[in-house]
Design a protein around this motif. Structure first.
Motif, short mmCIF file in Angstrom:
data_model
loop_
_atom_site.label_atom_id
_atom_site.label_comp_id
_atom_site.label_asym_id
_atom_site.label_seq_id
_atom_site.Cartn_x
_atom_site.Cartn_y
_atom_site.Cartn_z
N HIS A 1 -8.16 -4.10 0.60
CA HIS A 1 -9.06 -3.18 -0.12
C HIS A 1 -9.63 -2.12 0.83
O HIS A 1 -9.71 -0.94 0.47
N LEU B 1 0.80 -1.22 0.00
CA LEU B 1 0.00 0.00 0.00
C LEU B 1 0.84 1.27 0.00
O LEU B 1 0.38 2.31 -0.47
N LYS C 1 -3.72 1.89 -4.56
CA LYS C 1 -4.98 1.38 -5.11
C LYS C 1 -4.73 0.06 -5.83
O LYS C 1 -4.91 -0.05 -7.04
N ASN D 1 1.72 1.17 -3.80
CA ASN D 1 0.58 1.06 -4.70
C ASN D 1 -0.70 1.25 -3.88
O ASN D 1 -1.30 0.28 -3.43
N SER E 1 -6.98 0.41 1.71
CA SER E 1 -6.80 1.29 0.55
C SER E 1 -7.86 2.38 0.54
O SER E 1 -7.56 3.56 0.32
N LYS E 2 -9.11 2.00 0.77
CA LYS E 2 -10.22 2.98 0.80
C LYS E 2 -10.03 4.01 1.91
O LYS E 2 -10.22 5.20 1.70
N THR F 1 -5.04 -3.61 -7.44
CA THR F 1 -6.06 -4.51 -7.98
C THR F 1 -5.87 -5.88 -7.31
O THR F 1 -4.88 -6.11 -6.61
N GLU G 1 -7.39 6.51 1.16
CA GLU G 1 -7.80 7.45 0.12
C GLU G 1 -8.63 8.59 0.71
O GLU G 1 -8.59 9.72 0.20
#
Length: 152
Positions: A144, A111, A116, A114, A147-148, A118, A151
């Protein structure tokens, strides 16, 4: 005598050059968050960061460290690390927890580099991190979710 900088602190230890870093961290320095799994760099339980990149400490030797900075799960800090650890607790990602220090070390690196990822990115980054309890779906969901949150 060898000096290892672990989690920002210099530790002077008596160790042979071919001693695995894992044993220096656990047995000589006394930090036990990094786990022994397979001893062959295949399971990821022993993952630490060496100058910010994940390595398997069971196959990284004290004599190869030089002046590199070592970070273990005990010294992991910053927004990404704190978010990952919070998400792990919020989503009950671990079952037995044995592999989780290595998982978290790898996820934090993923994280950081990267934000975001996949599912393919996650698969590539987490290859070699085994979970005896097979919580892979919760690990992926945790990545995931972290990551959210990062953000936002």
């Amino acid at each position: 005598m060898v000096t290892l900088t672990i989690n920002g602190t210099a530790h002077e230890i008596e160790a042979e050059a071919d001693m695995p870093l894992l044993w220096a961290i656990r047995d000589l320095v006394g930090l036990t968050g990094t786990k022994f799994g397979c001893g062959m760099a295949q399971c990821g339980a022993c993952t630490v960061h060496l100058d910010g990149s994940p390595v398997r400490s069971c196959q990284t030797f004290v004599g190869d460290i030089g002046e590199s900075r070592i970070t273990t799960i005990e010294g992991l800090s910053g927004k990404v690390a704190e978010t990952v650890q919070t998400v792990w607790a919020d989503l009950d990602v671990p079952q037995c927890g044995y592999c989780q220090s290595g998982q978290i070390m790898s996820v934090t690196d993923l994280l950081t580099n990267n934000p975001k990822p996949t599912d393919d990115d996650i698969d590539a980054a987490m290859t070699g991190n085994l979970c005896r309890c097979a919580t892979y779906h919760r690990i992926r969901a945790g990545i995931h979710e972290a990551s959210k949150r990062l953000e936002a």
